[in-house]
Design a protein around this motif. Structure first.
Motif, mmCIF file in Angstrom:
data_model
loop_
_atom_site.group_PDB
_atom_site.id
_atom_site.type_symbol
_atom_site.label_atom_id
_atom_site.label_comp_id
_atom_site.label_asym_id
_atom_site.label_seq_id
_atom_site.Cartn_x
_atom_site.Cartn_y
_atom_site.Cartn_z
ATOM 1 N N GLN A 165 -9.959 6.964 3.344
ATOM 2 C CA GLN A 165 -8.751 7.152 2.536
ATOM 3 C C GLN A 165 -9.079 7.580 1.109
ATOM 4 N N TYR B 197 -8.824 -1.274 -1.750
ATOM 5 C CA TYR B 197 -8.800 -1.642 -0.336
ATOM 6 C C TYR B 197 -10.212 -1.667 0.238
ATOM 7 N N GLY C 245 -11.057 2.483 4.698
ATOM 8 C CA GLY C 245 -10.764 2.622 3.278
ATOM 9 C C GLY C 245 -11.557 3.732 2.623
ATOM 10 N N THR D 30 0.125 10.162 2.072
ATOM 11 C CA THR D 30 0.260 10.139 0.617
ATOM 12 C C THR D 30 1.273 11.163 0.118
ATOM 13 N N GLY E 267 -9.692 11.365 0.725
ATOM 14 C CA GLY E 267 -8.588 12.285 0.987
ATOM 15 C C GLY E 267 -7.825 12.786 -0.234
ATOM 16 N N TYR F 124 -5.403 10.804 8.391
ATOM 17 C CA TYR F 124 -3.963 10.585 8.227
ATOM 18 C C TYR F 124 -3.524 10.526 6.768
ATOM 19 N N ILE F 125 -4.469 10.302 5.836
ATOM 20 C CA ILE F 125 -4.094 9.896 4.489
ATOM 21 C C ILE F 125 -3.409 11.003 3.694
ATOM 22 N N ARG G 122 0.807 -1.216 0.000
ATOM 23 C CA ARG G 122 0.000 0.000 0.000
ATOM 24 C C ARG G 122 0.839 1.265 0.000
ATOM 25 N N TYR H 68 -6.898 2.847 -2.786
ATOM 26 C CA TYR H 68 -7.790 2.863 -1.633
ATOM 27 C C TYR H 68 -9.179 2.348 -1.994
ATOM 28 N N SER I 36 -5.884 7.030 -4.886
ATOM 29 C CA SER I 36 -7.290 6.713 -4.632
ATOM 30 C C SER I 36 -7.689 5.376 -5.232
ATOM 31 N N GLY J 79 -9.028 7.117 8.934
ATOM 32 C CA GLY J 79 -8.531 6.883 7.585
ATOM 33 C C GLY J 79 -8.407 8.169 6.792
ATOM 34 N N PHE J 80 -9.392 9.045 6.926
ATOM 35 C CA PHE J 80 -9.349 10.334 6.227
ATOM 36 C C PHE J 80 -8.298 11.252 6.838
#
Length: 410
Positions: free
Chosen positions: A360, A65, A357, A245, A363, A240-241, A33, A62, A59, A237-238
């Protein structure tokens, strides 16, 4: 029951089981990932893509995922209705690890039109590897009355991020191009896969023999509580992404003449591994939802530091603070999920992973849209990080509300 001789060495040794899980998640999460993050600057430098295309490639991974997590969440009921036996965790882990190595190597091909599909498929098999590695390892550790060793399992993504990030930084210094970079991390993934291949041969029937015996049980396990956990975990998930990235790109934009941007990503990975080990030492009698609240606040602070103080110190401390709670959040959330839904742990793990997911997926396109509308790339990334930090604060407040509304009893 007859056991596979190659597997017998592992099934009654908690530390070995945990280390097997560590390497499995290092391959699937740390490389499958997240190898795209340190290799993205190489692809940008080679002119293979721009920042907007990179966002959509992220994306695509994700989305894969998310789909994989949903399939895992639906697996028990769907397979039961079809009259088939549930998938064996050991088979799924080995298949997913093998495919992760192949899909990572395929990114070296000069076929840009295939890259979104390769990243999508990599996300799909990564999700399978995460869910079934978690189920396999946590099930065995529970049977051996060593659930705290699960924290070692979730050090895996940090180990993979650190090793692949350092390797990518070395390749940048040596002037390697992106295709060679993808092949190098694929070889690294294959070597780690070979180390754990024989461990995943223990019959899954052993996992069904172990009842769940947490030290703390909830007063109620209502739909509202499960939904709140799922939503809060999705916000993680949102939150940290954007950093996960674009960290090397953000650091290079802020510190163009510095050699340090290549090291902030491995710093984050080291924080991930250390945080998971710390989480495994925290007594289970402490309400894990309070621990999740603290982790979210720590991660929000790390995101804000990287954004508000774009200096060597700001990026270093921010990277560590974002990394430290990363797999600790996963470890605590999965334990809470197993406690709330003990009869089908793969289903709740899959549902939580699906929410994560989905967070993510939102984001990177949001960041790309803000970059397109902002006066500069740096400003668009700054706006994105502000939103990410706020989402983590909201998640922390949700856990505080869960503690108040759904108290635990010992």
């Amino acid at each position: 029951m007859n056991h596979d001789p190659a597997a017998t060495r592992y099934e009654n040794r908690p530390l070995i089981i945990a280390l097997v899980g560590t390497l499995s998640l290092a391959v699937s999460m740390g490389i499958g990932r997240f190898a795209f993050t340190p290799l993205m600057p190489m692809m940008l430098h080679d002119g293979l893509l721009d920042l907007e295309t990179a966002s959509w490639l992220a994306s695509a991974n994700y989305v894969g995922y998310l789909l994989g997590a949903l399939l895992c969440a639906l697996q028990p009921s769907v397979w039961k209705q079809a009259g088939w036996s549930p998938l064996r965790s050991s088979i799924m882990v080995r298949s997913s690890l093998a495919l992760t190595c192949l899909l990572t190597a395929a990114m070296a091909l000069d076929m840009p039109s295939a890259w979104p599909w390769l990243r999508f498929c990599a996300g799909l098999v990564t999700s399978f590897a995460f869910v079934f590695t978690s189920s396999w390892c946590l099930g065995h550790l529970s049977r051996l009355h060593a659930p705290a060793a699960g924290g070692v399992v979730y050090a895996g993504p940090g180990v993979g991020i650190t090793i692949s990030g350092l390797l990518a930084g070395l390749m940048v210094q040596l002037g390697w191009h992106a295709p060679a970079g993808w092949l190098a991390v694929a070889v690294l993934a294959a070597l780690m896969t070979a180390l754990v291949w024989h461990a995943f041969r223990t019959p899954d029937a052993l996992l069904a023999q172990t009842p769940s015996s947490p030290n703390i049980t909830p007063v109620s396990s209502s739909f509202t509580e499960k939904a709140s956990l799922t939503l809060a975990y999705g916000l993680s998930g949102f939150g940290y992404i954007i950093t996960a990235t674009f960290l090397p790109v953000i650091a290079r934009t802020a510190l163009p003449a510095s050699a340090w941007p290549d090291f902030f990503w491995p710093m984050l990975g080291t924080g991930v591994a250390i945080g998971a080990l710390i989480a495994s030492r925290i007594p289970s009698r402490i309400d894990q939802r309070l621990l999740l609240m603290i982790c979210y606040l720590m991660q929000a602070t790390g995101v804000a530091l990287s954004n508000g103080f774009p200096s060597l110190l700001g990026f270093a401390v921010g990277s560590i603070l974002v990394g430290l709670p990363f797999t600790a959040i996963t470890f605590f959330a999965m334990q809470v999920g197993r406690r709330l839904h003990p009869h089908a742990p793969s289903a709740i793990i899959g549902l939580l992973s699906a929410a994560f997911g989905l967070g993510q997926i939102v984001g990177p396109p949001m960041a790309a849209a803000l970059i397109a509308r902002a006066p500069s790339t740096a400003m668009g990334l700054s706006w994105s990080l502000d939103i990410a930090a706020v989402s983590l604060l909201i998640g922390a407040l949700m856990y505080f509300g869960m503690v108040k509304r759904f108290p635990l009893r010992h």
